[in-house]
Design a protein around this motif. Structure first.
Motif, PDB file in Angstrom:
ATOM      1  N   PRO A  72      36.057 -27.443   7.132  1.00 37.19           N
ATOM      2  CA  PRO A  72      36.035 -25.985   6.893  1.00 37.19           C
ATOM      3  C   PRO A  72      37.317 -25.506   6.218  1.00 37.19           C
ATOM      4  CG  PRO A  72      35.315 -26.516   9.128  1.00 37.19           C
ATOM      5  CD  PRO A  72      35.887 -27.775   8.559  1.00 37.19           C
ATOM      6  N   THR A  73      37.153 -24.801   5.108  1.00 34.30           N
ATOM      7  CA  THR A  73      38.315 -24.278   4.385  1.00 34.30           C
ATOM      8  C   THR A  73      38.134 -22.844   3.914  1.00 34.30           C
ATOM      9  OG1 THR A  73      37.480 -25.235   2.320  1.00 34.30           O
ATOM     10  CG2 THR A  73      39.049 -26.558   3.577  1.00 34.30           C
ATOM     11  N   ASP A  74      36.886 -22.395   3.688  1.00 30.92           N
ATOM     12  CA  ASP A  74      36.653 -21.119   3.014  1.00 30.92           C
ATOM     13  C   ASP A  74      36.260 -20.015   3.989  1.00 30.92           C
ATOM     14  OD1 ASP A  74      36.929 -22.220   0.339  1.00 30.92           O
ATOM     15  OD2 ASP A  74      35.020 -23.216   0.730  1.00 30.92           O
ATOM     16  N   GLY A  75      36.612 -18.787   3.601  1.00 33.28           N
ATOM     17  CA  GLY A  75      36.181 -17.622   4.353  1.00 33.28           C
ATOM     18  C   GLY A  75      34.716 -17.302   4.084  1.00 33.28           C
ATOM     19  N   GLY A  76      34.278 -16.143   4.588  1.00 35.54           N
ATOM     20  CA  GLY A  76      32.882 -15.737   4.457  1.00 35.54           C
ATOM     21  C   GLY A  76      32.418 -15.745   3.013  1.00 35.54           C
ATOM     22  N   GLY A  77      31.301 -16.432   2.748  1.00 40.25           N
ATOM     23  CA  GLY A  77      30.753 -16.502   1.407  1.00 40.25           C
ATOM     24  C   GLY A  77      31.289 -17.636   0.571  1.00 40.25           C
ATOM     25  N   GLY A  78      32.345 -18.320   1.058  1.00 42.23           N
ATOM     26  CA  GLY A  78      32.905 -19.440   0.314  1.00 42.23           C
ATOM     27  C   GLY A  78      32.033 -20.679   0.404  1.00 42.23           C
ATOM     28  N   ARG A 436      31.277  -2.479   2.594  1.00 43.85           N
ATOM     29  CA  ARG A 436      31.434  -3.925   2.734  1.00 43.85           C
ATOM     30  C   ARG A 436      30.464  -4.639   1.801  1.00 43.85           C
ATOM     31  NH1 ARG A 436      30.198  -7.532   8.220  1.00 43.85           N
ATOM     32  NH2 ARG A 436      31.225  -9.441   7.527  1.00 43.85           N
ATOM     33  N   PHE A 437      30.935  -5.697   1.169  1.00 44.02           N
ATOM     34  CA  PHE A 437      30.071  -6.593   0.405  1.00 44.02           C
ATOM     35  C   PHE A 437      29.984  -7.886   1.219  1.00 44.02           C
ATOM     36  CE2 PHE A 437      31.597  -3.544  -2.600  1.00 44.02           C
ATOM     37  CZ  PHE A 437      30.564  -3.352  -3.502  1.00 44.02           C
ATOM     38  N   ILE A 438      29.034  -7.927   2.123  1.00 42.17           N
ATOM     39  CA  ILE A 438      28.999  -8.998   3.120  1.00 42.17           C
ATOM     40  C   ILE A 438      28.841 -10.365   2.459  1.00 42.17           C
ATOM     41  CG2 ILE A 438      26.497  -8.801   3.525  1.00 42.17           C
ATOM     42  CD1 ILE A 438      27.152  -9.282   6.520  1.00 42.17           C
ATOM     43  N   ASN A 439      29.767 -11.262   2.832  1.00 43.12           N
ATOM     44  CA  ASN A 439      29.793 -12.643   2.345  1.00 43.12           C
ATOM     45  C   ASN A 439      30.028 -12.774   0.842  1.00 43.12           C
ATOM     46  OD1 ASN A 439      29.540 -13.793   4.854  1.00 43.12           O
ATOM     47  ND2 ASN A 439      27.322 -13.977   4.757  1.00 43.12           N
ATOM     48  N   ILE A 440      30.435 -11.674   0.178  1.00 46.70           N
ATOM     49  CA  ILE A 440      30.859 -11.765  -1.227  1.00 46.70           C
ATOM     50  C   ILE A 440      32.367 -12.007  -1.200  1.00 46.70           C
ATOM     51  CG2 ILE A 440      30.938 -10.657  -3.478  1.00 46.70           C
ATOM     52  CD1 ILE A 440      28.099 -11.167  -2.452  1.00 46.70           C
ATOM     53  N   GLU A 441      32.774 -13.266  -1.325  1.00 48.68           N
ATOM     54  CA  GLU A 441      34.165 -13.635  -1.083  1.00 48.68           C
ATOM     55  C   GLU A 441      35.126 -12.918  -2.022  1.00 48.68           C
ATOM     56  OE1 GLU A 441      36.589 -17.679   0.064  1.00 48.68           O
ATOM     57  OE2 GLU A 441      35.116 -17.791  -1.552  1.00 48.68           O
ATOM     58  N   SER A 442      34.682 -12.626  -3.251  1.00 51.01           N
ATOM     59  CA  SER A 442      35.564 -11.981  -4.218  1.00 51.01           C
ATOM     60  C   SER A 442      35.884 -10.539  -3.844  1.00 51.01           C
ATOM     61  CB  SER A 442      34.926 -12.024  -5.615  1.00 51.01           C
ATOM     62  OG  SER A 442      33.653 -11.395  -5.593  1.00 51.01           O
ATOM     63  N   LYS A 443      35.094  -9.943  -2.950  1.00 47.85           N
ATOM     64  CA  LYS A 443      35.388  -8.583  -2.482  1.00 47.85           C
ATOM     65  C   LYS A 443      35.988  -8.672  -1.084  1.00 47.85           C
ATOM     66  CE  LYS A 443      34.452  -5.210  -4.455  1.00 47.85           C
ATOM     67  NZ  LYS A 443      35.256  -4.426  -5.434  1.00 47.85           N
ATOM     68  N   ARG A 444      37.279  -8.936  -1.052  1.00 45.43           N
ATOM     69  CA  ARG A 444      38.048  -9.004   0.188  1.00 45.43           C
ATOM     70  C   ARG A 444      37.469 -10.015   1.174  1.00 45.43           C
ATOM     71  NH1 ARG A 444      42.429  -5.187   1.026  1.00 45.43           N
ATOM     72  NH2 ARG A 444      42.680  -4.139  -0.985  1.00 45.43           N
ATOM     73  N   GLY A 445      37.007 -11.139   0.642  1.00 49.75           N
ATOM     74  CA  GLY A 445      36.511 -12.203   1.494  1.00 49.75           C
ATOM     75  C   GLY A 445      35.202 -11.897   2.190  1.00 49.75           C
ATOM     76  N   GLY A 446      34.499 -10.866   1.734  1.00 50.05           N
ATOM     77  CA  GLY A 446      33.251 -10.491   2.380  1.00 50.05           C
ATOM     78  C   GLY A 446      33.440  -9.680   3.641  1.00 50.05           C
ATOM     79  N   HIS A 447      34.689  -9.331   3.982  1.00 54.06           N
ATOM     80  CA  HIS A 447      34.967  -8.560   5.182  1.00 54.06           C
ATOM     81  C   HIS A 447      34.766  -7.071   4.898  1.00 54.06           C
ATOM     82  CE1 HIS A 447      36.506 -12.366   6.338  1.00 54.06           C
ATOM     83  NE2 HIS A 447      37.697 -12.242   5.784  1.00 54.06           N
ATOM     84  N   TYR A 448      34.924  -6.260   5.934  1.00 48.70           N
ATOM     85  CA  TYR A 448      34.915  -4.820   5.723  1.00 48.70           C
ATOM     86  C   TYR A 448      36.086  -4.445   4.820  1.00 48.70           C
ATOM     87  CZ  TYR A 448      31.310  -4.119   9.237  1.00 48.70           C
ATOM     88  OH  TYR A 448      30.126  -4.132   9.915  1.00 48.70           O
ATOM     89  N   LEU A 449      35.805  -3.561   3.878  1.00 46.60           N
ATOM     90  CA  LEU A 449      36.823  -3.135   2.921  1.00 46.60           C
ATOM     91  C   LEU A 449      37.744  -2.086   3.537  1.00 46.60           C
ATOM     92  CD1 LEU A 449      34.409  -2.718  -0.120  1.00 46.60           C
ATOM     93  CD2 LEU A 449      36.029  -4.588   0.237  1.00 46.60           C
ATOM     94  N   PRO A 450      38.937  -1.903   2.992  1.00 46.16           N
ATOM     95  CA  PRO A 450      39.800  -0.815   3.471  1.00 46.16           C
ATOM     96  C   PRO A 450      39.100   0.539   3.402  1.00 46.16           C
ATOM     97  CG  PRO A 450      41.003  -2.260   1.976  1.00 46.16           C
ATOM     98  CD  PRO A 450      39.572  -2.691   1.917  1.00 46.16           C
TER      99      PRO A 450
END
Length: 711
Positions: A72-78, A436-450
């Motif tokens: 395991p190396t990548d965050g959500g969506g990786g 949030r762009f869920i699991n879209i890693e390019s948008k803050r790792g798919g996490h909730y946005l600021p």
């Protein structure tokens, strides 16, 4: 916890402690006893057949793909995140395919991939992309995903258990599943005992694994908490997270998500220890939760998206497929559920899915019974709730959602007394949902946005009142959790559906009252949405009431002079910084109207306050450097300085556009002369004309027997 709940838990757990676990495989969603009928059913019942064929096709793809268990190396969506997700789905699919087809190649796949995981798992540290101060996983960036992985994988293992040698089972259990049990219960102790959807997934993973591995101590911990005192664990979560009506305090989106571990673990308890009668627990609470999840959808299947919610999530999601199948098969055969099952176009390939598909094939389907209802919030049902008003048939239903619920923990928004309005298979007055762009890693790792904090949670992002450009409870969760709105009145009479509530703690010196209704009048085909929002204070305040809408502004009672260049944000904080002010008009005491064209139908909102009003046109998108916010439009009724303020609006759905034939019908509203006659603590009176007839609409706040009078 009340006395009755305490008695039920004590009785439940006393039975548990004296019971030996049955050991047959498979025994979770698909059981040994039902296998012969399921194998026949995939040939006989169309919905079960197509569901199995789709599952088997996925299993075949898994067999054709190289075995891949990456570090395991990548965050959500990786890449590695998505691979481990594919792996747990493949393990379950291949397990089911093995049991139905009896072709050992599927069991071999599950064996090989689990042995691969077993050879690596204990070498993996906590995930490198874990967030600070956030429960981490080993396979995924957050521990929650590790629990989801285990819930799926243990089912796959149960399905191939008898196809493995004793040595293979020992390797998998001792090097993978037992270390995972330790990680979830000891290393993730706080999450395991948390009353939250993360805790639910954790206890379900531990309990289901405990059953399959014949580890009753872990099952008992899952049900009663680490200390086995029932203050945490599965039963405590059922008691504290759900109201007596089956409403989950985080809102519909997270109710859908949390429902799956609740019902999967319940099914495991039911199969291994039927004497516990889990589906009857707390007056059939899980059945109510499944029904409430479906009732919190519009007729197009979309879940009402208040609180943190990804828009467009529907009852076709796998969690509600599982929930509906179990509700029908294991709790109560209600044939109107079959209507939704047909629209979901799939069933679980399991005991429950067999029963649903068989009933549909037998022609038992009835139309789903959407209801107008007040759904209570809070463990004891005394922390506000959600009102849902519906008018019309399934093909063209009006639905008005009134949120007067508790905060909803960290996923709650600061939107007390918020409304959403649906008609003609579309959102009219909308909720933004989550940023949030869920699991879209390019948008803050798919996490909730600021922007979820700076915009989506803020009060002005919703259709409810803002005082002095400050959000309810100062947008502080710890303050919002302490209080809740109070229901004043609810009626679901077909011609006059009303929900009324108050919120007296969102601001230090302002009390908020909202009464909203769907009113059916003989002159109109569609019900009117009549909305009265009062604010009372001893001091002057700025009052803003936004209405966010879908569609295009096509008419108004006043000339709108749009700002064509040099746009400025509406404010500096609390969500106002994300709003472009696109126009501003000052109206006289008579108020005005705005007409929106949405999904080929017109919606005219008439509004007044009995005083001069400022109407602001708005667009979402200011101060958005990463271009993360979805576009949106709205208008805001604003009063710059007043002590007591009443906003009145009447929304009429009328006419339509035929773009093919280029014809227009009833583009003009039949409502006119909307007037606020009086408004105080005892009563609000308004009047309006409808096609020449004058109607008087009165709210009697202190008279429950005559709360609403219209004549």
């Amino acid at each position: 916890m009340n006395y009755l709940k305490t008695v039920v838990i004590v009785f439940f757990c006393s039975i548990f402690s004296s019971t030996t676990l049955a050991q047959k495989h498979p025994s979770l969603m698909l059981t040994e006893a039902q296998l012969p009928e399921i194998r026949t059913g995939v040939q006989q019942y169309p919905l079960l057949q197509t569901s199995y064929e789709a599952l088997k096709a996925e299993a075949e793809l898994a067999l054709k793909s190289p075995l891949n268990v990456p570090v395991p190396t990548d965050g959500g969506g990786g890449i590695t995140h998505e691979q481990h997700k594919r792996n747990y789905i493949n393990i379950l699919n291949c397990g089911v395919a093995y049991q139905i087809s009896q072709d050992k190649k599927y069991a071999t796949y599950v064996r090989d991939i689990l042995l691969n995981y077993a050879s690596q798992y204990q070498k993996w540290p906590l995930h490198p992309k874990r967030k600070p101060n956030h429960p981490a996983g080993k396979i995924f960036w957050q521990g929650l995903n590790d629990c989801v992985w285990q819930v799926y994988v243990i089912q796959g293992y149960d399905l191939v258990y008898d196809a493995l040698t004793a040595k293979e089972r020992e390797q998998i259990e001792q090097n993978l599943f037992m270390p995972i049990l330790k990680f979830l219960t000891v290393d993730s102790y706080e999450t395991f005992n948390k009353i939250h959807n993360h805790g639910t997934w954790n206890v379900a993973a531990v309990g289901m694994t405990g059953y399959v591995l014949n580890q009753p101590d872990y099952v008992e911990m899952a049900i009663k908490g680490s200390k086995k005192d029932s203050k945490t664990g599965y039963l405590a979560q059922i008691n504290q997270l759900f109201s007596p009506d089956g409403y989950y305090m985080e809102g519909p989106y997270y109710q859908r998500y949390a429902l799956l571990p609740f019902i999967l673990f319940a099914k495991a308890i039911h199969n291994y220890q039927p004497q516990l009668n889990i589906f009857a627990y707390r007056d059939r609470l899980l059945a109510k939760a499944i029904n409430t999840s479906l009732q919190l959808t519009y007729t197009n299947g979309v879940l009402f998206p208040f609180n943190d919610a990804i828009k467009d999530k529907t009852y076709e999601s796998i969690e509600l497929v599982y929930g509906l199948n179990l509700a029908y098969a294991d709790i109560k055969e209600e044939n109107h559920l079959l209507d939704i099952a047909q629209k979901q176009k799939k069933v679980i390939v399991s005991d429950a899915g067999l029963k649903v598909a068989k009933a549909i094939a037998a022609g038992k389907t009835e139309p789903f019974k959407y209801q107008s209802q007040w759904i209570r919030d809070g463990g004891n049902g005394n922390e506000g709730g959600v009102g849902v008003l519906r008018a019309g048939d399934h093909k063209d239903q009006q639905a008005l959602v009134f949120k007067a619920a508790s905060q909803g923990m960290g996923h709650g928004h600061f939107d007390r007394l918020n409304i959403l309005y649906y008609d003609n298979n579309a959102e009219v007055f909308i909720d933004y949902g989550a940023a949030r762009f869920i699991n879209i890693e390019s948008k803050r790792g798919g996490h909730y946005l600021p922007e979820n904090t700076s915009w989506a949670k803020q009060t002005v992002a919703h259709n409810t009142l803002v005082v002095d450009e400050i959000s309810h409870y100062q947008a502080k969760e710890e303050l919002g959790e302490k209080q809740h709105p109070e229901l004043l009145y609810f009626s679901n009479q077909p011609q006059l559906q009303v929900v009324s509530a108050k919120e007296t703690h969102a601001y230090a010196d302002v009390d908020l009252y909202r009464t909203t209704a769907l009113v059916k009048l003989p002159e109109l085909h569609k019900a009117l949405l009549i909305d009265v929002y009062r604010a009372n204070s001893a001091n002057n305040h700025q009052y803003d009431l936004p209405f966010w809408y879908n569609g295009h502004l096509v008419n108004s009672s006043f000339k709108i002079n749009a700002i064509t260049d040099n746009l400025r944000a509406l404010g500096k904080a609390n969500g106002y910084q994300h709003i472009w002010k696109t126009a501003e008009n000052t109206l006289d005491t008579q108020g005005g109207f705005i007409t929106i064209l949405n999904n080929e139908r017109f919606y005219t909102t008439h509004f007044t306050s009995g005083e001069a009003l400022v109407v602001k046109q708005m667009a979402i998108g200011a101060n958005d450097p990463e271009m993360s916010l979805f576009p949106g439009k709205g208008f805001m009724l604003s009063q710059a300085a007043a002590k007591n303020q009443t906003f009145v609006s009447v929304t009429e759905a009328h006419g339509g556009v035929d773009p093919i034939n280029e014809t227009i019908t009833a583009a003009g509203s039949g409502i006119s002369n909307l007037s606020l006659i009086s408004s105080d603590d005892k009563q609000t009176q308004i009047s309006f004309k409808l096609k020449g007839k004058t109607y008087n609409y009165t709210i009697n706040y202190q008279d429950k027997d005559n709360y609403i009078i219209i004549k």
